[in-house]
Scaffold this motif. Structure first.
Motif, PDB file in Angstrom:
ATOM      1  N   VAL A 120       0.867  -1.174   0.000  1.00 41.23           N
ATOM      2  CA  VAL A 120       0.000   0.000   0.000  1.00 41.23           C
ATOM      3  C   VAL A 120       0.907   1.227   0.000  1.00 41.23           C
ATOM      4  N   ILE A 121       0.714   2.094  -0.971  1.00 42.34           N
ATOM      5  CA  ILE A 121       1.627   3.226  -1.168  1.00 42.34           C
ATOM      6  C   ILE A 121       0.894   4.546  -0.964  1.00 42.34           C
ATOM      7  N   CYS A 122       1.441   5.377  -0.086  1.00 39.61           N
ATOM      8  CA  CYS A 122       0.921   6.730   0.128  1.00 39.61           C
ATOM      9  C   CYS A 122       1.926   7.792  -0.315  1.00 39.61           C
ATOM     10  N   SER A 123       3.183   7.403  -0.507  1.00 45.69           N
ATOM     11  CA  SER A 123       4.208   8.360  -0.923  1.00 45.69           C
ATOM     12  C   SER A 123       4.028   8.726  -2.389  1.00 45.69           C
ATOM     13  N   LYS A 124       4.409   9.932  -2.744  1.00 47.59           N
ATOM     14  CA  LYS A 124       4.104  10.486  -4.051  1.00 47.59           C
ATOM     15  C   LYS A 124       5.005   9.990  -5.168  1.00 47.59           C
ATOM     16  N   ASN A 125       6.304   9.762  -4.907  1.00 49.32           N
ATOM     17  CA  ASN A 125       7.276   9.634  -5.986  1.00 49.32           C
ATOM     18  C   ASN A 125       7.476   8.231  -6.540  1.00 49.32           C
ATOM     19  N   ILE A 126       6.780   7.232  -6.020  1.00 54.14           N
ATOM     20  CA  ILE A 126       7.067   5.854  -6.372  1.00 54.14           C
ATOM     21  C   ILE A 126       6.471   5.487  -7.724  1.00 54.14           C
ATOM     22  N   ASP A 127       7.304   4.862  -8.577  1.00 50.74           N
ATOM     23  CA  ASP A 127       6.871   4.337  -9.863  1.00 50.74           C
ATOM     24  C   ASP A 127       6.507   2.869  -9.682  1.00 50.74           C
ATOM     25  N   THR A 128       5.243   2.539  -9.878  1.00 56.23           N
ATOM     26  CA  THR A 128       4.790   1.176  -9.605  1.00 56.23           C
ATOM     27  C   THR A 128       4.805   0.271 -10.832  1.00 56.23           C
ATOM     28  N   SER A 129       5.254   0.760 -11.982  1.00 57.38           N
ATOM     29  CA  SER A 129       5.114   0.000 -13.223  1.00 57.38           C
ATOM     30  C   SER A 129       5.818  -1.351 -13.171  1.00 57.38           C
ATOM     31  N   ARG A 130       6.970  -1.440 -12.529  1.00 56.65           N
ATOM     32  CA  ARG A 130       7.700  -2.702 -12.550  1.00 56.65           C
ATOM     33  C   ARG A 130       7.022  -3.801 -11.752  1.00 56.65           C
ATOM     34  N   PHE A 131       6.143  -3.435 -10.804  1.00 58.35           N
ATOM     35  CA  PHE A 131       5.516  -4.451  -9.973  1.00 58.35           C
ATOM     36  C   PHE A 131       4.354  -5.137 -10.680  1.00 58.35           C
ATOM     37  N   LYS A 132       3.886  -4.525 -11.755  1.00 57.65           N
ATOM     38  CA  LYS A 132       2.806  -5.119 -12.532  1.00 57.65           C
ATOM     39  C   LYS A 132       3.197  -6.497 -13.043  1.00 57.65           C
ATOM     40  N   MET A 133       4.459  -6.667 -13.403  1.00 58.00           N
ATOM     41  CA  MET A 133       4.914  -7.917 -13.993  1.00 58.00           C
ATOM     42  C   MET A 133       5.223  -8.980 -12.956  1.00 58.00           C
ATOM     43  N   LEU A 134       5.343  -8.605 -11.717  1.00 56.15           N
ATOM     44  CA  LEU A 134       5.737  -9.558 -10.683  1.00 56.15           C
ATOM     45  C   LEU A 134       4.540 -10.121  -9.915  1.00 56.15           C
ATOM     46  N   GLY A 135       3.348  -9.720 -10.287  1.00 55.95           N
ATOM     47  CA  GLY A 135       2.173 -10.284  -9.651  1.00 55.95           C
ATOM     48  C   GLY A 135       1.961  -9.839  -8.220  1.00 55.95           C
ATOM     49  N   ILE A 136       2.527  -8.694  -7.844  1.00 56.41           N
ATOM     50  CA  ILE A 136       2.369  -8.177  -6.485  1.00 56.41           C
ATOM     51  C   ILE A 136       1.297  -7.098  -6.484  1.00 56.41           C
ATOM     52  N   PRO A 137       0.203  -7.294  -5.752  1.00 56.40           N
ATOM     53  CA  PRO A 137      -0.847  -6.274  -5.723  1.00 56.40           C
ATOM     54  C   PRO A 137      -0.339  -4.952  -5.142  1.00 56.40           C
ATOM     55  N   ILE A 138      -0.614  -3.877  -5.848  1.00 60.63           N
ATOM     56  CA  ILE A 138      -0.223  -2.540  -5.401  1.00 60.63           C
ATOM     57  C   ILE A 138      -1.487  -1.709  -5.221  1.00 60.63           C
ATOM     58  N   ILE A 139      -1.604  -1.072  -4.059  1.00 59.29           N
ATOM     59  CA  ILE A 139      -2.740  -0.197  -3.785  1.00 59.29           C
ATOM     60  C   ILE A 139      -2.225   1.220  -3.571  1.00 59.29           C
ATOM     61  N   ASN A 140      -2.722   2.153  -4.374  1.00 59.22           N
ATOM     62  CA  ASN A 140      -2.430   3.576  -4.175  1.00 59.22           C
ATOM     63  C   ASN A 140      -3.468   4.154  -3.230  1.00 59.22           C
ATOM     64  N   LEU A 141      -3.031   4.829  -2.196  1.00 61.86           N
ATOM     65  CA  LEU A 141      -3.961   5.436  -1.261  1.00 61.86           C
ATOM     66  C   LEU A 141      -3.722   6.939  -1.214  1.00 61.86           C
ATOM     67  N   GLU A 142      -4.722   7.703  -1.642  1.00 54.92           N
ATOM     68  CA  GLU A 142      -4.620   9.162  -1.759  1.00 54.92           C
ATOM     69  C   GLU A 142      -3.418   9.559  -2.607  1.00 54.92           C
TER      70      GLU A 142
END
Length: 325
Positions: A120-142
């Protein structure tokens, strides 16, 4: 179907380097890492074996990356997230990035190394694109919505409308909004947009002021507030973008001899503990933090079970009336 060797040839590195990027092992420069992930995306490479391996060896831990742990909103979020995670037999790994990109990258790598079940990510600067391929659920919060992650936000626009209407209905004629941060875009900016629109429609004068990064980082807005009130002496109503700012508005008003809510009416945002402890207690916009935390964990669960989760979820807010208006 593309292979690791195809990726290596495309990027101009060895297959070993590509494997190290995928498995997040050893030092890899950020430039090389980006090129590898870009090639994986372009060639539609799906590391199925890695995904299956990760799913079998995942921990029961959810990673939570926040920009500040001492901000009242994030403190409340951490508490709510831990309670929900515990109910569902998860542990919570809390990472405080302090809004530093290098810390965010370090914590993301730590989450991967610990085989977290979701992030679960609340920080602004993180690029989540690479996690799409690894099957790890990513949740953006605000955070701003991304295609790689499910996004959960409160209805910031509705909150701005409710705050402005509350102040106008209380008889305020000159309103001020302490908004976001200069040079940074965030979902909370919609509060200012709604506030301004309601004021315009109602024929009420309004001003929106953005703080600088040092004030946001230190969370000390008193000088910023004092300067604003001295430059805008006719202000009789203030909408603060957080209860933390609203509490400091009340402190500054007291030092300037302005009574709240007599001469100045104040509305905050978040509905965290400080809104009840301030004197007077702060009228505020309740942000559904518990529900946001619950959905974040639930979406991770559903994603791991192969279910489709909403790409964007916006939860309603409500006005909580106390003594500052």
């Amino acid at each position: 179907m593309a292979t690791i060797r195809d990726i290596a040839e495309k990027v101009g590195v060895t297959a070993t380097t590509v494997s190290r990027v995928i498995n997040n092992r050893g030092y890899i420069s950020e430039e090389t890492r980006r090129k590898v992930y870009a090639a994986m995306e372009e060639l539609n490479y799906k590391p199925n074996e890695l995904a299956r391996s990760l799913s079998k060896s995942r921990s029961d831990t959810i990673g939570l990356i926040v920009p500040h742990i001492y901000h009242p909103f994030f403190a409340k979020l951490i508490s709510c997230m831990e309670a929900v995670a515990s109910e569902k037999k998860y542990k919570l790994l809390v990472c405080n990035s302090k809004e530093k990109p290098e810390k965010e990258e370090e914590y993301l790598n730590m989450c991967l190394s610990n085989r977290v079940t979701g992030i679960v990510i609340c920080s602004k600067n993180i690029d989540t694109s690479r996690f799409k391929m690894l099957g790890i659920p990513i949740i953006n919060l605000e955070r701003t919505q991304e295609v790689q992650a499910a996004t959960i936000q409160c209805d910031n626009y509705q909150g701005g409308c409710l705050a402005a209407k509350c102040l106008i209905e209380a008889g305020c004629k000159n309103l001020l909004h302490f908004g976001g941060v200069i040079g940074r875009e965030m979902p909370a900016d919609m509060r200012a947009a709604a506030f301004t629109k309601v004021c315009e429609d109602s024929g009420v004068a309004s001003t929106v002021l953005l703080s600088d990064a040092p004030a946001y980082g230190s969370m000390n807005y008193r000088n910023f507030i004092r300067d604003a009130l001295e430059k805008h002496p006719h202000i009789d109503g203030i909408f603060a973008s957080s209860d933390l700012i609203a509490a400091q508005v009340i402190q500054v008003c007291q030092k300037l001899g302005l009574s709240v809510p007599g001469q100045m009416k104040v509305v905050g945002f978040d509905d965290v503990l400080v809104s009840e402890l301030a004197t007077p207690a702060i009228t505020t916009i309740h942000q559904p933090v518990k529900e946001m935390a619950r959905l974040a964990v639930e979406f991770i669960d559903r994603s791991l079970n192969g279910e489709i989760v909403p790409t964007s979820t916006v939860l309603p807010v409500r006005l909580v009336r106390r003594d500052s208006v």
